[in-house]
Design an enzyme around this catalytic site. Structure first.
Site, mmCIF file in Angstrom:
data_model
loop_
_atom_site.group_PDB
_atom_site.id
_atom_site.type_symbol
_atom_site.label_atom_id
_atom_site.label_comp_id
_atom_site.label_asym_id
_atom_site.label_seq_id
_atom_site.Cartn_x
_atom_site.Cartn_y
_atom_site.Cartn_z
ATOM 1 N N ASP A 168 4.977 0.594 12.005
ATOM 2 C CA ASP A 168 3.794 -0.085 11.464
ATOM 3 C C ASP A 168 3.724 -1.547 11.882
ATOM 4 O OD1 ASP A 168 3.687 1.706 8.279
ATOM 5 O OD2 ASP A 168 3.185 2.262 10.337
ATOM 6 N N LYS A 219 0.848 -1.199 0.000
ATOM 7 C CA LYS A 219 0.000 0.000 0.000
ATOM 8 C C LYS A 219 0.884 1.250 0.000
ATOM 9 C CE LYS A 219 -1.675 1.386 4.084
ATOM 10 N NZ LYS A 219 -1.354 2.737 4.567
ATOM 11 N N ASN A 220 1.896 1.266 0.867
ATOM 12 C CA ASN A 220 2.689 2.487 1.057
ATOM 13 C C ASN A 220 3.712 2.735 -0.043
ATOM 14 O OD1 ASN A 220 1.133 2.855 3.278
ATOM 15 N ND2 ASN A 220 2.721 2.333 4.777
ATOM 16 N N CYS A 266 -5.516 12.349 12.802
ATOM 17 C CA CYS A 266 -5.936 10.974 12.541
ATOM 18 C C CYS A 266 -5.713 10.201 13.836
ATOM 19 C CB CYS A 266 -5.152 10.383 11.386
ATOM 20 S SG CYS A 266 -3.551 9.827 11.899
ATOM 21 N N ARG A 320 -0.154 14.454 13.332
ATOM 22 C CA ARG A 320 0.538 14.273 12.052
ATOM 23 C C ARG A 320 0.488 15.513 11.146
ATOM 24 N NH1 ARG A 320 -1.318 8.573 9.911
ATOM 25 N NH2 ARG A 320 0.614 8.633 8.723
ATOM 26 N N ARG A 362 -8.291 -0.856 4.769
ATOM 27 C CA ARG A 362 -7.389 0.160 4.239
ATOM 28 C C ARG A 362 -6.038 -0.435 3.884
ATOM 29 N NH1 ARG A 362 -7.135 5.710 7.335
ATOM 30 N NH2 ARG A 362 -5.868 6.003 5.474
HETATM 31 C C1 EPZ Z 1 4.126 6.965 6.381
HETATM 32 O O1 EPZ Z 1 3.279 7.930 6.954
HETATM 33 C C2 EPZ Z 1 3.275 5.697 6.286
HETATM 34 N N1 EPZ Z 1 2.116 5.945 5.430
HETATM 35 C C3 EPZ Z 1 2.795 5.284 7.678
HETATM 36 O O2 EPZ Z 1 2.080 4.049 7.536
HETATM 37 C C4 EPZ Z 1 4.022 5.038 8.556
HETATM 38 O O3 EPZ Z 1 3.596 4.740 9.865
HETATM 39 C C5 EPZ Z 1 4.899 6.311 8.581
HETATM 40 O O4 EPZ Z 1 5.253 6.688 7.234
HETATM 41 C C6 EPZ Z 1 6.174 6.110 9.376
HETATM 42 O O5 EPZ Z 1 6.907 5.049 8.831
HETATM 43 C C7 EPZ Z 1 2.280 5.905 4.075
HETATM 44 O O6 EPZ Z 1 3.377 5.691 3.583
HETATM 45 C C8 EPZ Z 1 1.068 6.177 3.250
HETATM 46 P P1 EPZ Z 1 5.980 10.412 8.511
HETATM 47 P P2 EPZ Z 1 3.753 9.488 6.985
HETATM 48 O O7 EPZ Z 1 5.835 11.670 7.727
HETATM 49 O O8 EPZ Z 1 4.509 9.818 5.773
HETATM 50 C C9 EPZ Z 1 5.863 13.660 11.974
HETATM 51 C C10 EPZ Z 1 0.328 2.534 7.876
HETATM 52 O O9 EPZ Z 1 -0.065 1.973 8.904
HETATM 53 N N2 EPZ Z 1 5.744 14.650 10.889
HETATM 54 O O10 EPZ Z 1 7.214 9.590 8.338
HETATM 55 O O11 EPZ Z 1 2.562 10.294 7.330
HETATM 56 C C11 EPZ Z 1 4.627 12.797 12.082
HETATM 57 O O12 EPZ Z 1 3.650 13.441 12.879
HETATM 58 C C12 EPZ Z 1 0.704 4.004 7.916
HETATM 59 O O13 EPZ Z 1 0.477 1.972 6.757
HETATM 60 C C13 EPZ Z 1 5.817 15.995 11.205
HETATM 61 O O14 EPZ Z 1 5.971 16.362 12.361
HETATM 62 O O15 EPZ Z 1 4.726 9.471 8.249
HETATM 63 C C14 EPZ Z 1 5.149 11.543 12.723
HETATM 64 O O16 EPZ Z 1 5.199 11.735 14.119
HETATM 65 C C15 EPZ Z 1 0.422 4.632 9.277
HETATM 66 N N3 EPZ Z 1 5.703 16.910 10.197
HETATM 67 C C16 EPZ Z 1 6.572 11.438 12.174
HETATM 68 O O17 EPZ Z 1 6.903 12.747 11.669
HETATM 69 C C17 EPZ Z 1 5.544 16.542 8.888
HETATM 70 O O18 EPZ Z 1 5.486 17.419 8.005
HETATM 71 C C18 EPZ Z 1 6.716 10.427 11.031
HETATM 72 O O19 EPZ Z 1 5.761 10.754 10.049
HETATM 73 C C19 EPZ Z 1 5.470 15.158 8.599
HETATM 74 C C20 EPZ Z 1 5.574 14.235 9.609
#
Ligand code: EPZ
Length: 432
Positions: A316, A22-23, A124, A129, A408
């Site tokens: 994850d 998915k990701n 969410c 996030r 999902r």
């Molecule tokens: C991706 O989400 C994945 N989703 C998530 O998988 C996964 O948990 C996550 O990466 C971490 O590996 C997809 O790829 C579609 P991040 P993403 O930006 O990109 C903070 C699943 O279960 N952050 O790496 O949203 C954020 O709040 C899903 O398949 C900021 O502060 O994750 C988090 O605490 C859930 N500012 C941390 O960074 C930003 O602009 C990591 O988030 C962006 C993120």
């Protein structure tokens, strides 16, 4: 509202096909906005998030054609994505609120037509996030960013972003993907520092290079992108889902079964999880076109786990490993460092007899002899999977509510688990 009922106590044995990730599929689909030619993606999983993103892309003018529906088990769908012109640069709230990954259209729209208006994703279940890292990155590339009425309005002066140095203070998968896609068409060279290194980003970068992008440093912390004027179409197959594979590896161990997970280069894709799972006592043996997995000892070994960006242990997989640790020999300490609210499976596992105490971002799990079936509530995608895993081994029956969360990220979960011996059904009218 569909429910899933599981009768626990059955070993899982046999072959289980792993679907496309998915990701990886989500950012790859967004990459189709970057070219007027056709991007043909295969091994796309049949998932709710894929449907949601397809709808969003069609709203931007992407023409989609399903070339092959894929099969009941494992073989994903093949879809052509063609964006001759962008008909709308607005990503509406009612779609974005359903799926945070919608924010990944921002970079490609900015790169292709120099502007984008995307709804803020909103909070969410697993934390608030924000998208500040995405927006700061685009500003580094010359974009102007305004927030108005819950929408981000981004504009590239003169219609084109310029290459720049984007240093991420914290690692972000989505922000790395967004900036990477935008940089492919920027004027000049972009350097992304402290980039996320998840395999799905490598998959995206490899596809972008096949489309004519000039990306180097793929898979490392520093990615360099030399902007080009245009990208062309290509054909690309989505990598296997390392989180789905890890989830079913846990299922094999918890039921003391033995599963052959089918998929290309699975062990390599699962690198972040395999070390921890081996510490807990799982054994992995590569086979032709997959990997055999089982528990190589009497009881699951209690271990300490901390979630980290790749190649560390993936957040994850945290909920799934916690489910496994409820039956461990001794105790386990699980530290969640990525999201501030990713322990919502704890109260539900506790209802099933698990012994878990949470202090801040740390959960201590003391192994118990067995779990008790119960009605439980799914709260987010991976938490739902931890409840399914617990239900596979609990006494009597477990009823999991709000299973739309599962849809999902887990393709045909009931069919796949039934095929290897689980007693699991899905029905809106199941008793509670
Ligand atoms: C991706 O989400 C994945 N989703 C998530 O998988 C996964 O948990 C996550 O990466 C971490 O590996 C997809 O790829 C579609 P991040 P993403 O930006 O990109 C903070 C699943 O279960 N952050 O790496 O949203 C954020 O709040 C899903 O398949 C900021 O502060 O994750 C988090 O605490 C859930 N500012 C941390 O960074 C930003 O602009 C990591 O988030 C962006 C993120």
């Amino acid at each position: 509202m569909d429910r899933i009922a599981i009768t626990g106590g059955f070993r899982l044995e046999g072959e289980l096909p792993i679907s496309g990730a998915k990701n990886a599929a989500l950012p790859l689909m967004c990459a189709s906005l970057l070219t007027g030619e056709t991007l043909k993606l295969s091994n796309i999983p049949h998932l709710a998030d894929i449907k949601t993103l397809k709808l969003l892309l069609e709203g931007h003018g992407v023409k989609t054609e399903t070339v092959n529906e894929g099969s009941m088990f494992g073989q994903g769908q093949t879809i052509n994505f063609t964006t001759k012109t962008i008909t709308s640069t607005t990503a509406p709230y009612d779609i974005v609120r359903k799926m945070r990954a919608s924010i990944l259209v921002l970079g490609p729209l900015l790169a292709r037509v120099g502007e984008a208006t995307v709804s803020l994703p909103g909070g969410c279940a697993i934390g608030n996030r924000p998208i500040d890292l995405h927006l700061k990155g685009f500003e580094e590339m010359g974009a102007t960013i305004e927030l108005e009425e819950g929408y981000v309005r981004a504009v590239a002066p003169g219609g084109r972003l310029k290459g720049g140095t984007v240093l991420f203070p914290t690692v972000s998968v989505g922000a790395t993907e967004n900036i990477l896609m935008a940089a492919t068409l920027a004027a000049g060279t972009t350097i992304i520092e402290n980039a996320a290194r998840e395999p799905e980003i490598t998959d995206l970068a490899n596809c972008l290079n096949a489309m004519g992008a000039k990306i180097s440093g793929i898979g490392s912390r520093t990615i360099t992108v030399e902007g080009v004027d245009k990208l062309h179409g290509t054909e690309y197959s989505v990598m296997p889902d390392r989180i789905e594979a890890g989830s079913y590896a846990v299922a094999a161990a918890m039921t003391r079964g033995e599963l052959e997970l089918k998929g290309e280069n699975l062990l390599d894709a699962m690198r972040g999880s395999v070390g921890v799972l081996k510490q807990a006592g799982l054994e992995f043996t590569e086979t032709g076109g997959g990997v055999m997995v089982k528990l190589g000892r009497d009881k699951i070994r209690g271990i300490n786990v901390t979630t980290q960006p790749y190649p560390g242990f993936p957040t994850d997989m945290q909920a799934q490993v916690m489910a496994m640790m409820t039956l461990c020999d001794g105790a386990s300490v699980i530290n969640e460092t990525i999201f501030e609210n990713r322990f919502m499976h704890v109260p539900e596992l506790t209802r099933m007899g698990a012994d878990i105490t949470v202090h801040g971002s740390t959960a201590t799990v003391r192994g118990v002899d067995h779990l008790l079936g119960a009605p439980v509530m799914a709260t987010d995608l991976r938490a739902s999977m931890s409840l399914i895993l617990a239900g596979l081994v609990a006494d009597r029956q477990t009823f999991v509510n709000r299973v739309y969360h599962l849809d999902r990220g887990y393709e045909r979960l009931v069919e796949k688990l039934s095929a290897v011996g689980a007693k699991i059904v899905r029905d809106a009218n199941l008793g509670i």
